[in-house]
Design an enzyme around this catalytic site. Structure first.
Site, PDB file in Angstrom:
ATOM      1  CG  HIS A 120      -2.424   8.176 -10.327  1.00  0.00           C
ATOM      2  ND1 HIS A 120      -1.893   6.899 -10.343  1.00  0.00           N
ATOM      3  CD2 HIS A 120      -2.645   8.466  -9.010  1.00  0.00           C
ATOM      4  CE1 HIS A 120      -1.798   6.446  -9.100  1.00  0.00           C
ATOM      5  NE2 HIS A 120      -2.245   7.375  -8.277  1.00  0.00           N
ATOM      6  CG  HIS A 123      -1.320  10.265  -6.322  1.00  0.00           C
ATOM      7  ND1 HIS A 123      -2.503   9.721  -5.877  1.00  0.00           N
ATOM      8  CD2 HIS A 123      -1.532  11.603  -6.389  1.00  0.00           C
ATOM      9  CE1 HIS A 123      -3.391  10.675  -5.677  1.00  0.00           C
ATOM     10  NE2 HIS A 123      -2.818  11.838  -5.977  1.00  0.00           N
ATOM     11  CG  HIS A 129      -6.907   7.246  -6.542  1.00  0.00           C
ATOM     12  ND1 HIS A 129      -6.846   7.050  -5.184  1.00  0.00           N
ATOM     13  CD2 HIS A 129      -5.635   7.525  -6.944  1.00  0.00           C
ATOM     14  CE1 HIS A 129      -5.601   7.185  -4.774  1.00  0.00           C
ATOM     15  NE2 HIS A 129      -4.840   7.482  -5.816  1.00  0.00           N
ATOM     16  CG  ASN A 176      -4.302   9.355  -0.691  1.00  0.00           C
ATOM     17  OD1 ASN A 176      -4.843  10.277  -0.085  1.00  0.00           O
ATOM     18  ND2 ASN A 176      -3.261   9.529  -1.474  1.00  0.00           N
ATOM     19  CG  ASP A 216       0.816   5.178  -5.618  1.00  0.00           C
ATOM     20  OD1 ASP A 216       0.683   6.116  -6.417  1.00  0.00           O
ATOM     21  OD2 ASP A 216      -0.135   4.694  -4.972  1.00  0.00           O
TER      22      ASP A 216
END
Length: 266
Positions: free
Chosen positions: A118, A120, A181, A212, A122
């Site tokens: 994804h 993000h 998420h 988150n 991280d």
């Protein structure tokens, strides 16, 4: 006859000693093979799942607390498949550069393919380090679009059309179950090892909340997790994006957290 008995006894004792020494040597040899490797500043930890699959964990701070983020290193007969970068950010991808060096040093292989689960930081934060080395980086079309929106280079958006890949002797399957998420979260399945990388879409057993939720769709998350459960009933190991890995129970724990969140909200 007495001499023969004495000789037999000595030979038997010697045989036991040799066998014991051989067993200890094998045990020490097995112990000397590392099951965890860290870099000099301990910002990256590699942990062995089996002979060909390791978890890479990198650390960063979020809301004043230090967390680790997991990805996978999959060694194949044609090179390494990397699932997610280290936890870097746009313009600062030193941890992913360090991760690539560790892979080269300890696995004696280059990364030949990387998948981003994804958009993000991280999961995608170190993408520039991968592209700088000419690595084939792939994602879904939605992740590629969101990457640009968040200031990252776009991976190749091939996973929607070609979710199943064979790299050497290893099959890797990407799956988009729906929003959870994030809008674009995917899972990665390694059928040979029955290992599922759930990424941030799946929560660890010690997680007490959904984490988150800035880009989350909690209303759809429940159905998306159920799709994964139905698609991979034979899963043995589930690796979440954060925290410790475990078995299929992590999928059901994620469902429980979604339910708990929904009840607390109502």
């Amino acid at each position: 006859m007495k001499i023969n008995k004495v000789m037999f006894s000595l030979l038997l004792t010697l045989s036991v000693v040799i066998t014991s020494f051989h067993s200890q040597t094998i045990a020490q040899s097995k112990q000397s093979s590392p099951t965890q490797i860290t870099n000099s500043d301990q910002s990256i930890v590699l942990t062995k799942l089996n002979d060909n699959v390791w978890v890479h964990t990198s650390y960063n701070e979020w809301n004043g607390t230090t967390y680790g983020h997991n990805g996978l290193i999959v060694s194949t007969s044609k090179g390494v498949v990397l699932i997610d970068t280290a936890w870097d950010s746009a313009g600062n991808y030193q941890k992913t550069e360090a991760l690539l060096k560790m892979i080269k040093t300890h696995f004696k292989q280059n990364v030949v393919l990387a998948l981003i689960t994804h958009a993000h930081d991280d999961s995608i934060g170190g993408i520039q380090a991968l592209l700088n080395q000419g690595i084939d980086v792939r994602s879904t079309l939605l992740t590629a679009k969101l990457a640009k929106k968040y200031g990252y280079p776009s991976p190749k958006p091939t996973l929607d059309a070609k979710p199943v890949m064979k790299v050497g002797d290893t099959v890797v399957e990407a799956y988009y179950p729906g929003e959870g998420h994030s809008q674009d979260n995917i899972t990665v399945w390694l059928p040979q090892y029955k290992i599922l990388f759930g990424g941030c879409f799946i929560k660890s057993s010690d997680a007490t909340d959904l984490g988150n939720l800035s880009d989350a769709n909690v209303e759809q998350w429940d159905d998306s997790v159920k799709k994964v459960i139905n698609k991979y009933p034979q899963v043995k190991t589930v690796v979440p994006g954060h925290g410790n890995w475990g078995d299929q129970s992590l999928l059901f724990h994620t469902l429980d957290l979604i339910k708990q969140h929904t009840q607390n909200k109502s």
